[in-house]
Write an enzyme that holds these catalytic residues in place. Structure first.
Site, PDB file in Angstrom:
ATOM      1  CD  GLU A 154      -3.040   3.682  -5.339  1.00 57.11           C
ATOM      2  OE1 GLU A 154      -4.140   3.080  -5.438  1.00 57.11           O
ATOM      3  OE2 GLU A 154      -1.962   3.108  -5.123  1.00 57.11           O
TER       4      GLU A 154
ATOM      5  NE  ARG B 268      -4.304  -1.301   0.091  1.00 61.70           N
ATOM      6  CZ  ARG B 268      -4.440  -2.374  -0.686  1.00 61.70           C
ATOM      7  NH1 ARG B 268      -3.427  -2.749  -1.474  1.00 61.70           N
ATOM      8  NH2 ARG B 268      -5.561  -3.063  -0.694  1.00 61.70           N
TER       9      ARG B 268
ATOM     10  CG  HIS C 144      -3.513  -0.294  -6.661  1.00 67.06           C
ATOM     11  ND1 HIS C 144      -3.665   0.435  -5.506  1.00 67.06           N
ATOM     12  CD2 HIS C 144      -3.673  -1.595  -6.300  1.00 67.06           C
ATOM     13  CE1 HIS C 144      -3.926  -0.384  -4.488  1.00 67.06           C
ATOM     14  NE2 HIS C 144      -3.930  -1.610  -4.953  1.00 67.06           N
TER      15      HIS C 144
END
Length: 364
Positions: free
Chosen positions: A288, A259, A316
């Site tokens: 993000e 993360r 991601h």
């Protein structure tokens, strides 16, 4: 909760949770259909499907929901305060560090996720980032595509690796930070590739070192490649910062597939610009989605900001594979169905349940 004859705790049998007054069936709000579609749901329901939901849209969109499905959109307590009939928060992902579990427990909101659905895909993405970074594949590709330098010099090795030849697997000492299912999978893959050594980090600041672990600072000093796979929790934010980056070897490669925020982005950008470590790769950012100017790792070069060298950033997407999608869909369907039917005690869905019946069952 009852106790069986072996002294083990079991969840007591439940009846389906009653629908709120005025509801004949569950109303689902799916906040982020852009990532993947849902499996067909076998219980009566109505549904609002949104391809993408911004933070300021959540409260309004979920106000009439009994079930909310989110992937990475942070559904905050202030949003759920606006949803008086909310009974279930279903996370269509493995990670759920953003969920305020104490709040959900206090409200009686059940929380489920999809544990381990993405382990094969994310561990394979680590290998992709490792080889692309250590071999500097992107750098070589760009030079060959955009210049005639290879034609003129007959070799790009000194240009791409001015510090000398890169390490191969047999010279690598891998440090794994986070030793859940994903960390163990990465460990197995790297042993199979012939890594010289694989070390598992003890928690930062721990006074005692568990068997099979290495002290955090020792691991930072010894390893040539780091795999960050720990959850984002209050004690792991900025786990890798300027101090840790200064401790690393000059040939160190840092890869984050966990993360954003676990690695301090400003400190990492500075270390790469100064050439203090070999390189880095990340599939995650603190905020993000990201793009030029949104993070120190992605400077806006059109505005004259200095580019960060020897860095790969992917959007991601480590989880994204056919098998992950099938598992996410199936786990999400089964967990929601079990909730609606009052079967949260069912062994087949227990691993999905983070909060239920006013209690927190798992933290990550």
């Amino acid at each position: 909760m009852a106790t069986n004859t072996n002294g083990e705790q079991e969840w007591s049998l439940q009846t389906p949770p009653p629908l709120p007054p005025g509801y004949e069936k569950h109303h689902i709000v799916f906040l982020e259909a852009v990532h993947l579609p849902l499996a067909e749901l076998p219980f009566p329901h109505t549904i609002d499907i949104h391809q993408h939901t911004t933070a300021d849209q959540i409260a309004e969109r979920i106000k009439n929901a009994t079930i909310v499905i989110s992937n990475v959109a942070d559904v905050k307590p202030s949003d759920m305060d606006n949803a008086p009939h909310l009974q279930l928060l279903a996370i269509l992902a493995t990670g759920m560090g953003w969920v305020d579990k104490p709040y959900c427990a206090k409200r009686g909101i059940t929380v489920v996720n999809a544990p381990s659905a993405n382990i094969p895909a994310v561990s394979e993405h680590f290998l992709g980032l490792y080889f692309a970074s250590r071999k500097r594949i992107g750098v070589v590709d760009e030079i060959v595509h955009t210049s005639d330098e290879w034609v003129k010099t007959n070799s790009l090795t000194k240009r791409v690796w001015p510090e000398g030849p890169p390490l191969g697997c047999s010279e690598e000492t891998l440090g794994i930070v986070g030793y859940g299912a994903l960390g163990k999978r990465v460990e197995g893959l790297c042993h199979a590739l012939g890594f010289k050594e694989v070390l598992i980090a003890e928690r930062k600041g721990a006074k005692e070192i568990r068997e099979g672990r290495v002290g955090f600072e020792e691991l930072i000093r010894r390893c040539t490649t780091f795999c960050i796979v720990c959850p984002r929790e209050p004690d792991t934010i900025d786990l890798i910062g300027e101090e840790e980056l200064k401790m690393m070897r000059s040939d160190a490669l840092l890869i984050n597939i966990a993360r954003g925020g676990i690695v301090n982005e400003a400190a990492l950008a500075k270390a790469l610009k100064e050439g203090r470590i070999f390189g880095a790769a990340t599939d995650v950012l603190d905020n993000e989605p990201g793009g030029p100017g949104t993070t120190p790792l992605l400077p806006d070069v059109e505005k004259g900001e200095e580019e960060v060298p020897n860095l790969i950033v992917t959007s991601h997407v480590a989880w994204f594979s056919q098998s992950t999608i099938a598992k996410l869909q199936g786990i999400n369907r089964d967990a929601m169905t079990a909730f609606v039917e009052g079967r949260m005690y069912d062994p087949s869905v227990r691993a999905c349940v983070a909060v239920h019946d006013g209690k927190i069952w798992k933290q990550t």
